[in-house]
Write an enzyme that holds these catalytic residues in place. Structure first.
Site, PDB file in Angstrom:
ATOM      1  N   CYS A  64      37.866  32.787  36.268  1.00 33.98           N
ATOM      2  CA  CYS A  64      37.806  33.898  37.232  1.00 33.98           C
ATOM      3  C   CYS A  64      38.756  35.032  36.829  1.00 33.98           C
ATOM      4  O   CYS A  64      39.978  34.871  36.877  1.00 33.98           O
ATOM      5  CB  CYS A  64      38.161  33.343  38.617  1.00 33.98           C
ATOM      6  SG  CYS A  64      38.498  34.591  39.867  1.00 33.98           S
ATOM      7  N   CYS A  67      41.137  36.276  39.601  1.00 32.16           N
ATOM      8  CA  CYS A  67      42.179  35.267  39.853  1.00 32.16           C
ATOM      9  C   CYS A  67      43.356  35.455  38.906  1.00 32.16           C
ATOM     10  O   CYS A  67      44.512  35.249  39.289  1.00 32.16           O
ATOM     11  CB  CYS A  67      41.620  33.854  39.670  1.00 32.16           C
ATOM     12  SG  CYS A  67      40.273  33.420  40.783  1.00 32.16           S
TER      13      CYS A  67
END
Length: 141
Positions: A64, A67
């Site tokens: 991600c 993230c």
């Protein structure tokens, strides 16, 4: 030769002061002391749900992109709180059961937990001002 010089510099650091007390040349950052990586469900129960301090839970994944931006930003701000709040990192690929239990449908998802209850939540990336407000609301500052 360069490695030998680096080792000599390392060994010539002072033997007194805060760095020497740790028995190594490099100190630990406050971020590492207030951030934990969840190992399994019982670890989550022990260190997050049963924590006497408020906990920010960062549900993330290695793949991600957002993230990777949010995680370090959040860790830095949690460290600035000087122990008033902890941060738990949960990789959703390793801990699918926790992601399902806490209804994580996208990453990053960040939960604010106090006394074992989810008291606030956001999904996606936030700027530092928004994260500071999120933390202040959690710790009651």
């Amino acid at each position: 030769m360069a490695q030998r010089l680096a080792l000599q510099r390392l060994l010539s650091l002072p033997t007194r002061g805060p760095l020497a007390s740790h028995g190594r040349a490099l100190g630990t950052s406050a971020g590492r002391r207030s951030t934990l990586n969840v190992q399994d469900g019982s670890d989550f129960q022990d260190r997050v749900v049963n924590s006497p301090k408020p906990v920010v839970v960062d549900f993330h994944a290695q793949w991600c992109g957002p993230c990777k931006i949010l995680g370090p930003r959040l860790e830095k701000l949690v460290a600035k709180q000087e122990g008033k709040v902890l941060m738990a990192k949960v990789d959703i690929d390793d801990h699918t059961d926790l992601a399902i239990e806490y209804e994580v449908s996208a990453v990053p998802t960040v939960l604010a937990m106090k006394n074992g209850d989810v008291v606030d939540k956001f999904v996606g990336i936030k700027d530092e001002d928004q994260l500071e407000a999120f933390l202040k609301k959690l710790i009651g500052a």
